[in-house]
Design an enzyme around this catalytic site. Sequence first.
Site, mmCIF file in Angstrom:
data_model
loop_
_atom_site.group_PDB
_atom_site.id
_atom_site.type_symbol
_atom_site.label_atom_id
_atom_site.label_comp_id
_atom_site.label_asym_id
_atom_site.label_seq_id
_atom_site.Cartn_x
_atom_site.Cartn_y
_atom_site.Cartn_z
ATOM 1 N N GLU A 198 -28.957 -43.691 -1.631
ATOM 2 C CA GLU A 198 -27.509 -43.718 -1.374
ATOM 3 C C GLU A 198 -27.139 -43.202 0.020
ATOM 4 O OE1 GLU A 198 -25.388 -41.849 -4.571
ATOM 5 O OE2 GLU A 198 -25.974 -43.370 -6.030
ATOM 6 N N GLU B 134 -30.024 -47.477 -10.372
ATOM 7 C CA GLU B 134 -29.176 -46.523 -11.105
ATOM 8 C C GLU B 134 -28.068 -47.305 -11.780
ATOM 9 O OE1 GLU B 134 -27.692 -42.907 -9.372
ATOM 10 O OE2 GLU B 134 -29.402 -42.737 -8.011
#
Length: 511
Positions: A173, A292
């Site tokens: 991320e 995710e």
Amino acid sequence: MTRARISIDREFTVSEVPHRLFGSFVEHMGRCVYTGIYEPGHPEADGQGFRRDVLALTKELGATVVRYPGGNFVSGYNWEDGIGPVADRPRRLDGAWHTVESNAFGLHEFVDWSRKAGTEIMEAVNLGTRGVDAAREIVEYANHPGGTRWSDLRAKNGHKDPFNIKLWCLGNEMDGPWQIGHKTAHEYGRLAQEAAKAMRLVDPGIELVACGSSNSGMPTFGDWEHTVLTHTYEEVDYLSLHAYYQEQDGDAASFLASAVDMDHFIESVVATADAVRAKGRHKKHINLSFDEWNVWYSRPGDPDSPEQVTTRPWQEHPRVIEDRYNVTDAVVVGTLLNSLLRHGDRVKIANQAQLVNVIAPILAEPNGPAWRQTIFHPFARMAELAKGQVMRTVVDSDKVETARFGDTDLVDASITWNEETGRMALFLANRGLDEAAEVEVRLGGFDAGELTRAEVLDVPTGLDRFAKNTLELPNQVGLRPLTGVTAAGGQLTLTLPALSWAVVELNVEKA
């Protein structure tokens, strides 16, 4: 009553079912590692401190690949802290989750745990506070046979043979301002490109995942993917996607349609990747790693929310986002799995976040029992039965109007066919809160044979859609037999209860 017609044809398939589609995630966050998979002194702990009850549930869940050690945690993590004698490992402050990390559990422990669990490892490297050197050194430590500084240190630390970790994430991320070492797309793209090149010089056989957007709502979404792939296209194999869903303001209809958003997210990233491919005249296709995903009730202000964790005293493995999942959540998870399966031609890896305690299908109490949450059941059945080919599935269903996604099919489906065994598996959801759904499935090119399984997860008698499994009632919500399924010739019919997820498996022959 809601009605739906589902059609498939033997000649129209999407792809082989990706083995890595049923992955999970273990992060040094909350109680996922400590008192989750690892708790020395627990009555169920083995000689290495691994909880055997959690291992058994992990195997039952069917997780094929597990991402480790993060997540936000990895962007401030020194992998060397988790090797060598445990007594000599440093205690560190983890800024991502505002905890004290003991490093009692590290790379060697995770490799040993993964082998006992029967899962492949997906290792993430720190491209937040670290870079090329640390990335290539962990590959040497993990995968080189011996005769070098890092590979010999691995042997000294108890593993003479290489770990042979093939799947690696290039950070986590990195588009997020919350991320330690956050970077612009150009900064990350160049770093990921050089780290990838250096890692492949150590082990040319590894597979690499570049960071895509943290979610499709990011202001840089689309531009981020395009820029990162412009730098890394030839060096990486996959681009990551992350998405979490929750019911907001009582809008159950939109929540139950969350897979519509997942479909759009996947297809948008595929389009961007293919645009970079065309512009750069590249030959290969970049596939996707949805590493995710889950239902996550993120409520700013909650005592265990990420926003509030930093207000706590520094401590080891506090309780963080230990969501308790209900029937509605399980139906949504089933539809998200359907979306991933329907896109198996490009989504080759997926990891439900996380495995135990932290937004997880498994809950485990310290020095106490472990049990299955409601979302455990659709994942476990699909991991078990989705084999062979993903069929191209056409759904003609009554609709429901949603505030976020417009008209949405009330019935959602994915179907697989295993030619070797002659088994077909249908995974179905009824998003309707009040009405049962009559479903007709047309099996073009197949003759239906014996039913081998028919199960449904729905609202238990006397309860409502918020029913959960608890410490006191660990089996309150689960799968029960689905009756009234008929199969003959090229057709199958069934009735789905309101708000339900179901699996039907049957033998088929080519017509």
